[in-house]
Design a protein around this motif. Sequence first.
Motif, PDB file in Angstrom:
ATOM      1  N   ARG A   1       0.750  -1.178   0.029  1.00  0.00           N
ATOM      2  CA  ARG A   1       0.041  -0.035   0.152  1.00  0.00           C
ATOM      3  C   ARG A   1       0.886   1.109  -0.026  1.00  0.00           C
ATOM      4  NH1 ARG A   1      -5.273   0.971   1.837  1.00  0.00           N
ATOM      5  NH2 ARG A   1      -5.603   3.150   2.864  1.00  0.00           N
ATOM      6  N   VAL A   2       1.663   1.261   0.867  1.00  0.00           N
ATOM      7  CA  VAL A   2       2.718   2.583   1.023  1.00  0.00           C
ATOM      8  C   VAL A   2       3.718   2.316  -0.133  1.00  0.00           C
ATOM      9  CG1 VAL A   2       4.541   3.452   2.321  1.00  0.00           C
ATOM     10  CG2 VAL A   2       2.535   2.708   3.439  1.00  0.00           C
ATOM     11  N   ALA A   3       4.271   1.459  -0.713  1.00  0.00           N
ATOM     12  CA  ALA A   3       5.278   1.170  -1.766  1.00  0.00           C
ATOM     13  C   ALA A   3       4.267   2.091  -3.018  1.00  0.00           C
ATOM     14  CB  ALA A   3       5.491   0.102  -2.042  1.00  0.00           C
ATOM     15  N   SER A   4       3.083   1.503  -3.044  1.00  0.00           N
ATOM     16  CA  SER A   4       2.173   2.246  -4.450  1.00  0.00           C
ATOM     17  C   SER A   4       2.116   3.628  -4.225  1.00  0.00           C
ATOM     18  CB  SER A   4       0.917   1.421  -4.236  1.00  0.00           C
ATOM     19  OG  SER A   4       0.828   0.049  -4.276  1.00  0.00           O
ATOM     20  N   LEU A   5       1.812   4.160  -3.136  1.00  0.00           N
ATOM     21  CA  LEU A   5       1.740   5.553  -2.828  1.00  0.00           C
ATOM     22  C   LEU A   5       3.275   6.371  -3.230  1.00  0.00           C
ATOM     23  CD1 LEU A   5      -0.093   5.763   0.896  1.00  0.00           C
ATOM     24  CD2 LEU A   5      -0.971   6.226  -1.825  1.00  0.00           C
ATOM     25  N   VAL A   6       4.129   5.680  -2.963  1.00  0.00           N
ATOM     26  CA  VAL A   6       5.454   6.432  -3.141  1.00  0.00           C
ATOM     27  C   VAL A   6       5.816   6.290  -4.792  1.00  0.00           C
ATOM     28  CG1 VAL A   6       8.100   6.129  -3.199  1.00  0.00           C
ATOM     29  CG2 VAL A   6       6.498   5.658  -0.987  1.00  0.00           C
ATOM     30  N   VAL A   7       5.392   5.195  -5.609  1.00  0.00           N
ATOM     31  CA  VAL A   7       5.266   5.149  -6.982  1.00  0.00           C
ATOM     32  C   VAL A   7       4.657   5.864  -7.528  1.00  0.00           C
ATOM     33  CG1 VAL A   7       4.825   3.686  -8.888  1.00  0.00           C
ATOM     34  CG2 VAL A   7       6.082   2.473  -6.781  1.00  0.00           C
ATOM     35  N   LEU A   8       3.182   5.982  -7.115  1.00  0.00           N
ATOM     36  CA  LEU A   8       2.482   7.357  -7.891  1.00  0.00           C
ATOM     37  C   LEU A   8       2.976   8.599  -7.623  1.00  0.00           C
ATOM     38  CD1 LEU A   8      -0.999   5.666  -6.625  1.00  0.00           C
ATOM     39  CD2 LEU A   8       0.127   5.635  -9.098  1.00  0.00           C
ATOM     40  N   GLU A   9       3.488   8.915  -6.537  1.00  0.00           N
ATOM     41  CA  GLU A   9       4.071  10.128  -6.249  1.00  0.00           C
ATOM     42  C   GLU A   9       5.341  10.529  -6.890  1.00  0.00           C
ATOM     43  OE1 GLU A   9       6.691  13.156  -4.664  1.00  0.00           O
ATOM     44  OE2 GLU A   9       6.923  11.088  -4.251  1.00  0.00           O
ATOM     45  N   PHE A  10       6.147   9.635  -7.161  1.00  0.00           N
ATOM     46  CA  PHE A  10       7.148   9.867  -8.044  1.00  0.00           C
ATOM     47  C   PHE A  10       6.784  10.013  -9.245  1.00  0.00           C
ATOM     48  CE2 PHE A  10      10.493   8.586 -10.722  1.00  0.00           C
ATOM     49  CZ  PHE A  10      11.660   9.017 -10.454  1.00  0.00           C
ATOM     50  N   SER A  11       6.139   9.234  -9.825  1.00  0.00           N
ATOM     51  CA  SER A  11       5.438   9.054 -11.229  1.00  0.00           C
ATOM     52  C   SER A  11       5.146  10.579 -11.472  1.00  0.00           C
ATOM     53  CB  SER A  11       4.464   8.315 -11.416  1.00  0.00           C
ATOM     54  OG  SER A  11       5.298   6.819 -11.447  1.00  0.00           O
ATOM     55  N   LEU A  12       4.178  11.088 -10.731  1.00  0.00           N
ATOM     56  CA  LEU A  12       3.740  12.612 -10.934  1.00  0.00           C
ATOM     57  C   LEU A  12       4.730  13.443 -10.724  1.00  0.00           C
ATOM     58  CD1 LEU A  12       1.216  14.201 -11.339  1.00  0.00           C
ATOM     59  CD2 LEU A  12       0.843  14.379  -8.951  1.00  0.00           C
ATOM     60  N   ARG A  13       5.757  13.320  -9.869  1.00  0.00           N
ATOM     61  CA  ARG A  13       6.819  14.425  -9.952  1.00  0.00           C
ATOM     62  C   ARG A  13       7.777  14.141 -11.080  1.00  0.00           C
ATOM     63  NH1 ARG A  13      11.535  13.410  -6.156  1.00  0.00           N
ATOM     64  NH2 ARG A  13      10.093  11.782  -5.402  1.00  0.00           N
ATOM     65  N   ALA A  14       7.859  13.063 -11.531  1.00  0.00           N
ATOM     66  CA  ALA A  14       8.824  12.858 -12.627  1.00  0.00           C
ATOM     67  C   ALA A  14       8.307  13.474 -14.023  1.00  0.00           C
ATOM     68  CB  ALA A  14       9.161  11.471 -12.952  1.00  0.00           C
ATOM     69  N   VAL A  15       6.849  13.285 -14.249  1.00  0.00           N
ATOM     70  CA  VAL A  15       6.383  13.786 -15.384  1.00  0.00           C
ATOM     71  C   VAL A  15       6.415  15.177 -15.273  1.00  0.00           C
ATOM     72  CG1 VAL A  15       3.868  14.337 -16.237  1.00  0.00           C
ATOM     73  CG2 VAL A  15       4.633  11.959 -15.676  1.00  0.00           C
ATOM     74  N   SER A  16       6.190  16.038 -14.201  1.00  0.00           N
ATOM     75  CA  SER A  16       6.220  17.521 -14.000  1.00  0.00           C
ATOM     76  C   SER A  16       7.679  17.659 -14.188  1.00  0.00           C
ATOM     77  CB  SER A  16       5.686  17.663 -12.755  1.00  0.00           C
ATOM     78  OG  SER A  16       6.043  19.139 -12.500  1.00  0.00           O
ATOM     79  N   MET A  17       8.704  17.239 -13.699  1.00  0.00           N
ATOM     80  CA  MET A  17      10.103  17.687 -13.954  1.00  0.00           C
ATOM     81  C   MET A  17      10.566  17.363 -15.272  1.00  0.00           C
ATOM     82  SD  MET A  17      12.044  15.947 -10.767  1.00  0.00           S
ATOM     83  CE  MET A  17      13.487  16.618 -11.353  1.00  0.00           C
ATOM     84  N   LEU A  18       9.987  16.494 -16.099  1.00  0.00           N
ATOM     85  CA  LEU A  18      10.293  16.163 -17.671  1.00  0.00           C
ATOM     86  C   LEU A  18       9.603  17.111 -18.330  1.00  0.00           C
ATOM     87  CD1 LEU A  18      10.150  12.369 -17.846  1.00  0.00           C
ATOM     88  CD2 LEU A  18      12.115  13.890 -17.901  1.00  0.00           C
ATOM     89  N   LEU A  19       8.305  17.563 -18.051  1.00  0.00           N
ATOM     90  CA  LEU A  19       7.703  18.736 -18.822  1.00  0.00           C
ATOM     91  C   LEU A  19       8.354  19.940 -18.540  1.00  0.00           C
ATOM     92  CD1 LEU A  19       3.908  17.844 -17.981  1.00  0.00           C
ATOM     93  CD2 LEU A  19       5.302  17.496 -20.115  1.00  0.00           C
ATOM     94  N   SER A  20       8.682  20.349 -17.425  1.00  0.00           N
ATOM     95  CA  SER A  20       9.267  21.583 -17.246  1.00  0.00           C
ATOM     96  C   SER A  20      10.731  21.864 -17.956  1.00  0.00           C
ATOM     97  CB  SER A  20       9.624  21.925 -15.778  1.00  0.00           C
ATOM     98  OG  SER A  20      10.489  20.816 -15.129  1.00  0.00           O
ATOM     99  N   GLN A  21      11.630  20.501 -17.979  1.00  0.00           N
ATOM    100  CA  GLN A  21      12.644  20.455 -18.697  1.00  0.00           C
ATOM    101  C   GLN A  21      12.611  20.559 -20.214  1.00  0.00           C
ATOM    102  OE1 GLN A  21      15.118  17.178 -17.461  1.00  0.00           O
ATOM    103  NE2 GLN A  21      15.028  17.851 -15.354  1.00  0.00           N
ATOM    104  N   ASN A  22      11.523  19.746 -20.766  1.00  0.00           N
ATOM    105  CA  ASN A  22      11.171  19.930 -22.154  1.00  0.00           C
ATOM    106  C   ASN A  22      11.082  21.107 -22.614  1.00  0.00           C
ATOM    107  OD1 ASN A  22      11.774  17.058 -22.432  1.00  0.00           O
ATOM    108  ND2 ASN A  22       9.490  16.550 -22.249  1.00  0.00           N
ATOM    109  N   LYS A  23      10.218  22.043 -21.953  1.00  0.00           N
ATOM    110  CA  LYS A  23      10.177  23.355 -22.145  1.00  0.00           C
ATOM    111  C   LYS A  23      11.487  24.160 -22.545  1.00  0.00           C
ATOM    112  CE  LYS A  23       5.703  23.816 -19.604  1.00  0.00           C
ATOM    113  NZ  LYS A  23       5.016  24.726 -18.611  1.00  0.00           N
TER     114      LYS A  23
END
Length: 336
Positions: free
Chosen positions: A89-111
């Motif tokens: 359960r907690v591992a799933s929360l960590v995975v989802l949180e990082f995925s959202l953070r990674a997408v945000s970072m990649l989008l900001s870098q691609n700009k």
Amino acid sequence: MISYLKSWLPSPLSWVFWVTDPVDCFLQGLIGACAVSVLCSLIRIHLFVLCSNNPDKEREKNQLRSQRQFLELFHFFLLSGIFAIVGARVASLVVLEFSLRAVSMLLSQNKGGAGVSTKLFLLCQYSLGCGMTTGLSYLYEGASHRTLCLVIGAGLAGLIMWYTLKLVHHILTMYELHSKQRYCGICIFLLTTWHSIPKLLCNMLKVTFGIADFAAIYLINKDFLSTSEAIRFWTPLTICYTLLVIYMQEEQQQSPTEQMVYQTVFVRMGGLLILTLTVGNWMDVFHIIVSLVGEGWCLFRTGTMLRICHGQPRRDEVSPSYPARGFPESHVDTSQ
């Protein structure tokens, strides 16, 4: 046997036997630790070659060479235990949180037209281990030969880790000599392709986190008996993740320092802790604390690589920024 002992313990101490399949959990933890070790080994190779091609990075290159085998072994088994303890359960929360953070970072870098940041790979160490355990929990759920499959998986993961560690040792000790004399096929191949390692890691992590995200959503939703319970959980979770991503993006743009990396760990885990206190259970709180220790330890062990990444230009992953030793400088684009 475990269920019998658990029935005799008072409820506050029943967490000692919190898992029904300790062998399977330990094997999943081993696979997760192997994945983290392979990731860090490939990043170490990439940064070492990068520093070797830059005469001004002699001190950083020597720091990458300095690694104690005992600490590496301790780091591996500590991560194995942490990944085995943290529940799905907690591992799933960590995975989802990082995925959202990674997408945000990649989008900001691609700009800005930049490639994938090497620092992002170091930040995903603990999340990668959680992603492996989450994906394995989903893929082998209800399997008749689950333990046997995990033993085979752990053996293959250990074999890959062993070969990767041998490669790291060879590159750290012999790369400079072999690349100059063009004596070793591995070093010559790495001499011209080292800048493609981040792209390889990026493709591997996309597949891993793609499966882990799907598994995380499934594992979280299966605990709810009705749609209303799921909504009561996902609504504050979405709000919490969104606020965390916005906060971290603003802070990193204002003060992108190494201290900020550790600060975000406490902020993110603190947010998840508050969330689990409201919509989770006390075991989730314990797992969040374990996750805080695990992610903090992962970042501490790779502090040297983090400092090197902070000092690199943002486009160093796309093409080599410095002339490679063993080739004339006229063959390398140094315009960046």
